[in-house]
Design an enzyme around this catalytic site. Sequence first.
Site, PDB file in Angstrom:
ATOM      1  CB  SER A 187      -2.883   6.178  -3.164  1.00 58.70           C
ATOM      2  OG  SER A 187      -1.529   6.556  -3.144  1.00 58.70           O
ATOM      3  CD  GLU A 188      -0.087   2.247  -5.256  1.00 59.86           C
ATOM      4  OE1 GLU A 188       0.411   1.054  -4.754  1.00 59.86           O
ATOM      5  OE2 GLU A 188      -0.469   2.462  -6.392  1.00 59.86           O
ATOM      6  CB  THR A 189       1.827  -0.178   1.189  1.00 64.64           C
ATOM      7  OG1 THR A 189       0.543   0.440   2.149  1.00 64.64           O
ATOM      8  CG2 THR A 189       2.547  -0.691   2.468  1.00 64.64           C
TER       9      THR A 189
END
Length: 286
Positions: A45-47
Amino acid sequence: MQIPVFTVDAFTNRPFSGNPAAVCLLENDLDEDLHQKIATEMNLSETAFIRKLKPGDDFTKSSCFGLRWFTPANEVLLCGHATLASAAVLFHVQKNTNSVLTFVTLSGELRARQVKDHIVLDLPLYTAYPQELKEVEELIKAAVGDMVVQDLRYSPDTKKLLVRLSDTYERSVLEELKVSAQCFLSAEKTGKVKGLILTVKGNSSGKGHDFYSRYFAPWHGVLEDPVTGSAHAVLSSYWSEQLGKKEMLAFQCSRRGGELKISVCNDGRVDIAGQTAVVLKGNLTF
């Protein structure tokens, strides 16, 4: 080129629960397009990308870094769980010696500090205002069908819609709700919603949770986000007002699940504390 990369499960102390984020440590500036390519490759969902602000900075000794967050589809203005994951990499892996870390981000300066076995994030607190049902009726129907909605709020700063289900519903109802988040894209006609929060009141007698939530952001390429700091920057404001409490315990009841300790401050900020588990260490090579 090699870039150190870590996967950290945030808002949990157990591997394979909470919300996973990839964290990249950038020794040097990265070509702009590579941020998105790496985030798409990591497919979480996030980097998060931690960068040095000055040439002489050091990941073990410096106290201030740049921080950006990318979903598989685009860059976002705020991400709590990937900030928690970034602080965990600096504190626990890099053994950073500072008691407080400052991240320079698109949402201003965010701070992280260690308190016992938790990391506390200092985040902005966002107000959600009453929202007319008829504007978003189709979206709500796509999300919860004919379930009873008790309150409806919109946060213009974050573009998140908060849907509070009736207090007659328990946590299990929210957990078992089958949601087709892909349908939200066509059901949302206003163009102003970029995230949907579903929430119910908890049972805070004793050691229970004050409220529960689930969060969906298909507009950012994330059908359901397991545990969401930025959503709780909205939820904290709402439930603090509703419950008359500054200190709260929240649980985001996605399939992975995660717990957040909340302390609403008097300066328009909120402290959100969580635990982490580092589950992968490696290098991106290209």
